[in-house]
Design a protein around this motif. Structure first.
Motif, PDB file in Angstrom:
ATOM      1  N   ALA A  34       0.847  -1.319  -0.205  1.00 26.92           N
ATOM      2  CA  ALA A  34      -0.118   0.150   0.096  1.00 26.92           C
ATOM      3  C   ALA A  34       0.845   1.403   0.042  1.00 26.92           C
ATOM      4  O   ALA A  34       0.326   2.330   0.149  1.00 26.92           O
ATOM      5  N   SER A  35       2.222   1.131   0.110  1.00 27.69           N
ATOM      6  CA  SER A  35       3.223   2.219   0.068  1.00 27.69           C
ATOM      7  C   SER A  35       3.761   2.681  -1.189  1.00 27.69           C
ATOM      8  O   SER A  35       3.381   2.156  -2.216  1.00 27.69           O
ATOM      9  N   GLU A  36       3.923   3.981  -1.240  1.00 26.72           N
ATOM     10  CA  GLU A  36       4.719   4.764  -2.331  1.00 26.72           C
ATOM     11  C   GLU A  36       5.950   5.425  -1.847  1.00 26.72           C
ATOM     12  O   GLU A  36       5.864   5.861  -0.581  1.00 26.72           O
ATOM     13  N   THR A  37       6.646   5.430  -2.762  1.00 26.86           N
ATOM     14  CA  THR A  37       7.926   6.561  -2.446  1.00 26.86           C
ATOM     15  C   THR A  37       7.672   8.010  -2.746  1.00 26.86           C
ATOM     16  O   THR A  37       6.984   8.091  -3.736  1.00 26.86           O
ATOM     17  N   LEU A  53      -6.550  14.445   6.334  1.00 18.44           N
ATOM     18  CA  LEU A  53      -5.843  12.963   6.089  1.00 18.44           C
ATOM     19  C   LEU A  53      -6.718  12.296   4.868  1.00 18.44           C
ATOM     20  O   LEU A  53      -7.811  13.009   4.613  1.00 18.44           O
ATOM     21  N   PRO A  54      -6.129  11.463   4.303  1.00 17.20           N
ATOM     22  CA  PRO A  54      -6.805  10.794   3.021  1.00 17.20           C
ATOM     23  C   PRO A  54      -8.012  10.176   3.655  1.00 17.20           C
ATOM     24  O   PRO A  54      -8.085   9.935   4.749  1.00 17.20           O
ATOM     25  N   GLU A  55      -8.970  10.050   2.683  1.00 17.65           N
ATOM     26  CA  GLU A  55     -10.349   9.692   3.053  1.00 17.65           C
ATOM     27  C   GLU A  55     -10.554   8.264   3.754  1.00 17.65           C
ATOM     28  O   GLU A  55     -11.222   7.990   4.392  1.00 17.65           O
ATOM     29  N   ASP A  56      -9.306   7.470   3.464  1.00 17.76           N
ATOM     30  CA  ASP A  56      -9.380   6.153   4.130  1.00 17.76           C
ATOM     31  C   ASP A  56      -8.878   6.057   5.779  1.00 17.76           C
ATOM     32  O   ASP A  56      -9.007   5.090   6.298  1.00 17.76           O
ATOM     33  N   GLY A  57      -8.388   7.225   6.104  1.00 17.49           N
ATOM     34  CA  GLY A  57      -8.375   7.544   7.623  1.00 17.49           C
ATOM     35  C   GLY A  57      -7.040   7.514   8.115  1.00 17.49           C
ATOM     36  O   GLY A  57      -6.732   7.550   9.196  1.00 17.49           O
ATOM     37  N   GLY A  58      -6.194   7.526   7.360  1.00 17.55           N
ATOM     38  CA  GLY A  58      -4.653   7.659   8.097  1.00 17.55           C
ATOM     39  C   GLY A  58      -3.454   7.557   7.089  1.00 17.55           C
ATOM     40  O   GLY A  58      -3.770   7.411   5.963  1.00 17.55           O
ATOM     41  N   GLU A  93      -0.576   9.406  11.254  1.00 20.75           N
ATOM     42  CA  GLU A  93      -1.839   9.404  12.210  1.00 20.75           C
ATOM     43  C   GLU A  93      -2.777   8.711  11.303  1.00 20.75           C
ATOM     44  O   GLU A  93      -2.904   8.599  10.282  1.00 20.75           O
ATOM     45  N   ILE A  94      -3.715   8.407  12.250  1.00 16.23           N
ATOM     46  CA  ILE A  94      -4.918   7.514  11.862  1.00 16.23           C
ATOM     47  C   ILE A  94      -5.872   8.267  12.378  1.00 16.23           C
ATOM     48  O   ILE A  94      -5.749   8.877  13.493  1.00 16.23           O
ATOM     49  N   THR A  95      -7.109   7.777  11.823  1.00 22.53           N
ATOM     50  CA  THR A  95      -8.380   8.126  12.559  1.00 22.53           C
ATOM     51  C   THR A  95      -9.112   7.029  12.849  1.00 22.53           C
ATOM     52  O   THR A  95      -9.092   5.759  12.228  1.00 22.53           O
ATOM     53  N   ALA A  96      -9.874   7.080  13.787  1.00 23.31           N
ATOM     54  CA  ALA A  96     -10.767   5.956  14.377  1.00 23.31           C
ATOM     55  C   ALA A  96     -12.303   5.910  13.561  1.00 23.31           C
ATOM     56  O   ALA A  96     -12.915   6.894  13.100  1.00 23.31           O
TER      57      ALA A  96
END
Length: 96
Positions: A34-37, A53-58, A93-96
């Motif tokens: 799921a990563s990018e450089t 934050l991105p729409e997927d939450g983190g 950072e993530i969101t719940a």
């Protein structure tokens, strides 16, 4: 500019990080997939305070090369350096 992260290029480096290497291998592979450089030049900003934050939450970042400076502007307009991250450091950072 962002590019898909390479298992063969970055995985050995990431495995040296105690946090990453302590994850189950399936989760490690999922994070890599799921990563990018993202390559930054001196003075480039990765993000600014208040960015959504991105729409997927983190979002998580790993410093692979060079240093990354965290700073903000004080009320008097001068820069306050909060931290300087070296290769092998993670943040996010993530969101719940």
């Amino acid at each position: 500019m962002s590019h898909p992260i390479s298992n063969t290029t970055h995985y050995p480096f990431l495995r040296q990080n105690p946090w990453f290497s302590g994850l189950p291998s399936g989760l490690q592979n999922g994070l890599i997939a799921a990563s990018e450089t993202c390559r930054l030049r001196d003075g480039d900003m990765l993000f600014s305070q208040g960015d959504a934050l991105p729409e997927d939450g983190g979002v998580f970042f790993a410093v692979l090369d060079g240093n990354l400076k965290f700073s903000n502007l004080r009320e008097d307009g001068r820069e306050a350096i909060l931290a300087v991250l070296e290769p092998g450091n993670w943040f996010g950072e993530i969101t719940a």
